[in-house]
Scaffold this active site. Sequence first.
Site, PDB file in Angstrom:
ATOM      1  N   VAL A 145       5.492  -0.862   2.686  1.00 24.73           N
ATOM      2  CA  VAL A 145       4.390  -0.963   3.629  1.00 24.73           C
ATOM      3  C   VAL A 145       3.317  -1.888   3.042  1.00 24.73           C
ATOM      4  CG1 VAL A 145       2.692   0.307   4.985  1.00 24.73           C
ATOM      5  CG2 VAL A 145       4.863   1.391   4.407  1.00 24.73           C
TER       6      VAL A 145
ATOM      7  N   ILE B 259       0.823  -1.217   0.000  1.00 27.88           N
ATOM      8  CA  ILE B 259       0.000   0.000   0.000  1.00 27.88           C
ATOM      9  C   ILE B 259       0.853   1.261   0.000  1.00 27.88           C
ATOM     10  CG2 ILE B 259      -2.008  -1.042   1.091  1.00 27.88           C
ATOM     11  CD1 ILE B 259      -1.061   0.032   3.757  1.00 27.88           C
ATOM     12  N   GLY B 260       2.176   1.104  -0.008  1.00 30.06           N
ATOM     13  CA  GLY B 260       3.012   2.299  -0.072  1.00 30.06           C
ATOM     14  C   GLY B 260       4.444   2.007   0.290  1.00 30.06           C
TER      15      GLY B 260
ATOM     16  N   ASP C  95      11.396  14.424   7.577  1.00 29.73           N
ATOM     17  CA  ASP C  95      10.933  13.955   6.262  1.00 29.73           C
ATOM     18  C   ASP C  95       9.444  14.241   6.101  1.00 29.73           C
ATOM     19  OD1 ASP C  95      11.182  12.902   3.758  1.00 29.73           O
ATOM     20  OD2 ASP C  95      11.043  10.814   4.387  1.00 29.73           O
TER      21      ASP C  95
ATOM     22  N   LYS D 144       5.293  -2.314   8.063  1.00 27.46           N
ATOM     23  CA  LYS D 144       6.411  -1.761   7.305  1.00 27.46           C
ATOM     24  C   LYS D 144       7.599  -2.699   7.429  1.00 27.46           C
ATOM     25  CE  LYS D 144       9.377   2.297   6.968  1.00 27.46           C
ATOM     26  NZ  LYS D 144       9.675   3.618   7.539  1.00 27.46           N
TER      27      LYS D 144
ATOM     28  N   GLY E 290       9.998   5.421   4.470  1.00 30.71           N
ATOM     29  CA  GLY E 290      11.436   5.575   4.461  1.00 30.71           C
ATOM     30  C   GLY E 290      12.122   4.236   4.672  1.00 30.71           C
ATOM     31  N   PHE E 291      12.983   3.821   3.736  1.00 30.11           N
ATOM     32  CA  PHE E 291      13.794   2.622   3.861  1.00 30.11           C
ATOM     33  C   PHE E 291      12.972   1.326   3.887  1.00 30.11           C
ATOM     34  CE2 PHE E 291      16.326   5.984   5.650  1.00 30.11           C
ATOM     35  CZ  PHE E 291      17.549   5.798   5.034  1.00 30.11           C
ATOM     36  N   GLY E 292      11.789   1.317   3.334  1.00 28.87           N
ATOM     37  CA  GLY E 292      11.056   0.069   3.344  1.00 28.87           C
ATOM     38  C   GLY E 292       9.714   0.147   2.654  1.00 28.87           C
TER      39      GLY E 292
END
EC number: 2.7.11.1
Length: 1192
Positions: free
Chosen positions: A931, A923-924, A1043, A945, A927-929
């Site tokens: 989801v 679904i998205g 961020d 995540k 940062g760094f991964g």
Amino acid sequence: MAFLTALFLFLFFSFSSSAIVDLSSETTSLISFKRSLENPSLLSSWNVSSSASHCDWVGVTCLLGRVNSLSLPSLSLRGQIPKEISSLKNLRELCLAGNQFSGKIPPEIWNLKHLQTLDLSGNSLTGLLPRLLSELPQLLYLDLSDNHFSGSLPPSFFISLPALSSLDVSNNSLSGEIPPEIGKLSNLSNLYMGLNSFSGQIPSEIGNISLLKNFAAPSCFFNGPLPKEISKLKHLAKLDLSYNPLKCSIPKSFGELHNLSILNLVSAELIGLIPPELGNCKSLKSLMLSFNSLSGPLPLELSEIPLLTFSAERNQLSGSLPSWMGKWKVLDSLLLANNRFSGEIPHEIEDCPMLKHLSLASNLLSGSIPRELCGSGSLEAIDLSGNLLSGTIEEVFDGCSSLGELLLTNNQINGSIPEDLWKLPLMALDLDSNNFTGEIPKSLWKSTNLMEFTASYNRLEGYLPAEIGNAASLKRLVLSDNQLTGEIPREIGKLTSLSVLNLNANMFQGKIPVELGDCTSLTTLDLGSNNLQGQIPDKITALAQLQCLVLSYNNLSGSIPSKPSAYFHQIEMPDLSFLQHHGIFDLSYNRLSGPIPEELGECLVLVEISLSNNHLSGEIPASLSRLTNLTILDLSGNALTGSIPKEMGNSLKLQGLNLANNQLNGHIPESFGLLGSLVKLNLTKNKLDGPVPASLGNLKELTHMDLSFNNLSGELSSELSTMEKLVGLYIEQNKFTGEIPSELGNLTQLEYLDVSENLLSGEIPTKICGLPNLEFLNLAKNNLRGEVPSDGVCQDPSKALLSGNKELCGRVVGSDCKIEGTKLRSAWGIAGLMLGFTIIVFVFVFSLRRWAMTKRVKQRDDPERMEESRLKGFVDQNLYFLSGSRSREPLSINIAMFEQPLLKVRLGDIVEATDHFSKKNIIGDGGFGTVYKACLPGEKTVAVKKLSEAKTQGNREFMAEMETLGKVKHPNLVSLLGYCSFSEEKLLVYEYMVNGSLDHWLRNQTGMLEVLDWSKRLKIAVGAARGLAFLHHGFIPHIIHRDIKASNILLDGDFEPKVADFGLARLISACESHVSTVIAGTFGYIPPEYGQSARATTKGDVYSFGVILLELVTGKEPTGPDFKESEGGNLVGWAIQKINQGKAVDVIDPLLVSVALKNSQLRLLQIAMLCLAETPAKRPNMLDVLKALKEI
């Protein structure tokens, strides 16, 4: 003939005899008047021994030898008005105005039947207004103003005084409603009733006073609606109903007042539109409508009025400023500040040749300032601050040959400060909070009239030249928050009239010039946040009038001067001393060393002392206790030793006391219990010992008390429960013993309680668990026992830390109290049980390992299945749901680890819920991964995540998110529910947000216009600001997100926003805010300073949030091909370019354009541009942003 002669002689002697008697009586009355005074010598000419007639005495006027006027104004006469004055039977005028008479009016005065003028104004007379005024039928003029009369107006005032033409009862203490009998005063032309407590409505009978010319009733409690009968007053020239709670609209019938010259309705709580009918008042010269809630545009009909003054400040007027203003040929003052006017300033203003005062501040005006503004050259004061004005001001004001005041603060004006401004007769030049660049022109310092020059929060650079010493008239110089460099010139010492000097937050270097000590008029000196070095000159701190000294955040060294300003040494607090910047002594964050001088205790008017974060040593001087006006004392972060002086209990006005991070020892003084005004007390990280004094329970105003990290001991006193306003109590890492007092459960305002790492015993009091506002409870690492109460916070593992108490039991700690209570009596039985358990585990692990090896051989050729197998290989690892931590008040705390694993969820559940992390459940990307959406057993949907191994910063991100989100709970922050770490794999489990990210709705969602309308966008802006403001200001240490972007603003089912993805977040300790070598943020959202410095700040987050606001108002992405021709090649540059061109409206999303919503959309755009200021110091903090958004 003889008869006539005899008759004449008889009449002559009879008259003479009568006259002599009358004259003797008048003289006696006047002498009695004089003798009744407390200061009779002021009437020294009143002397019967002199040959002068009493008609020649001061203030006495006679007609045909008899007193007909007694006029003694403004002579400072004291006493009561004597009743003997009633003997002056022929008196027609009695004027005792402007004296010091007291008491009541003697009733005998009403015997003066011929009295036409009675003026007793400006005294201290008391009592009710006398009803016997009706006994003066010839009275024409009555002035009782400026006294202390009370009660209501008697109807007899108006019934029996038919000849009265002027009545003034203003500035008394009169009350009640105005009786309708006021309409009986048919000859009245002047009626003054203001500054009283009259209430109710103005009676409609007012319209019967047909000859009324002046009606003034300001500052009362009249309410509306205003009677339409006022329009019958055809002779009315002045109407003043200002400062009344009228709460109504301006009657259209006012347009029938054709002789009206002055209309004053300031601060009358008016609503509605300005009626066009006012355009019929052709005699109107002054129209004052400021401080109301009037709305709508300015009606065209006003253009036909020959106005001299028009003020409508602080209303809700909108629309553009009309070009027809140029018809006001005799206009002197135009005051329209604090409204919602938009568009450009019309150049037709140049057609107002008499205009002297122009105030358009705090509106939504955009575009450049027209050069025609000064066409007539008559302007003396211009205030355009607080708008969206852009462009440069080169040559704009060259024609303002009479200009004495120019205020342009808080706009978006760019370019340099014009060289020729010095030629204008300017006395005040305010350019704060703009985008001015370049150097301050040297020519400016040639101005001989300039008394105030402020240009803070710009991007000015260069140095201050020696020519600054030529601006001899300068009283106020504020250049803070710029990029000025070099040394502070010695010539600044020539500015002997200088009162305020603020150079804070620049890049000045070198030493503080000793010559500043020659600025003998200085009251405020702020050189903080620079790179100044060396010692503090004694000559500066000894300035006689210095009230505020701020030298913080520099590299100053040496000792603190022992002779501070003579102002600080005054015995009593001077007038106005409680205003901001009075009595401040701030030398914090330097490298000062040595002891705190004893002489500082002689500065009796000091209100705030901050010496924190230096290298000060020695003991705290007991003399500081003599500072009876002190409200804040911050000595934290030094190397102070010794005990805390018990005399400090004498500082009864103290509200904040911070002695943290020193080496203080001894006991906490019992006298601290006398500090009844104390709000915050911080003694953390010292070497204090002994018990906590029970007297601290007397601190009824205390909200935060931090005694942590000391050697305090003894039992906790139940008296602490009387601190009823306490919000945070921190006493962790001490040596307290005994039980936790159940009385602490009476602290209903308590939100944070930390008693961890002590030696406390006994059971957890149920009352504490049930505290209604408790957000964090840390009882870890004590000797507590028994069952954990089933109430409130104690059953919430996200809010209560209970680990390290081995004898606690209950569901929340995973230990059944009943099972634990059944003791195994045989040691052999225990040993057998353990052996059997070990054998079972060994067999299970061996079998599982064999099965896994078999599966690995089968899947060796399939990389995707190898990944799945590797995940399944640790299904016995637990997915732990987090226990919460807490926010706390001290400047720096250690990271709290999560010591309470609860509500175990198997990793297998996550693997199964995501279908082995299948792509279809993505679904998205955070940062760094990646989801994934996962539906856990029990129908609970979460977002998982999975951090990527390939990211070298993955472990850092994981720890950052753990440290941050595990401590923070807020409705506008995404909750972190759990985590798992196994080998190189790391998983984070969040609450699932039904409507996804804001980024998705702004760019990819079909039917966006129908769903994401303006009200939802505004709701998203406010909610996201609320969440980010909590991160920045909700507790200390603060949290920087680093961020902020649209994809990190998630939306629940009701489109309530929540800030997500703290992948780059890091807690700021007292002096830690540097990021790693990796630049934080996402392209398009990164603030400009992050490319030049490794220092991350909350102002960087504010910039990124400004980009989100731009996205909401424009509907555009932060980057893209649409911006190739714009400065910076991004959304920010494009918006700034449009605004500078005077096309702010073009920035608004075309799908949202609405006349009704334009003002709120432009206001959001204005807030966005404030957030996007290139200089971090010019950006507001998130609390200010949130406040501004909520006011839209």
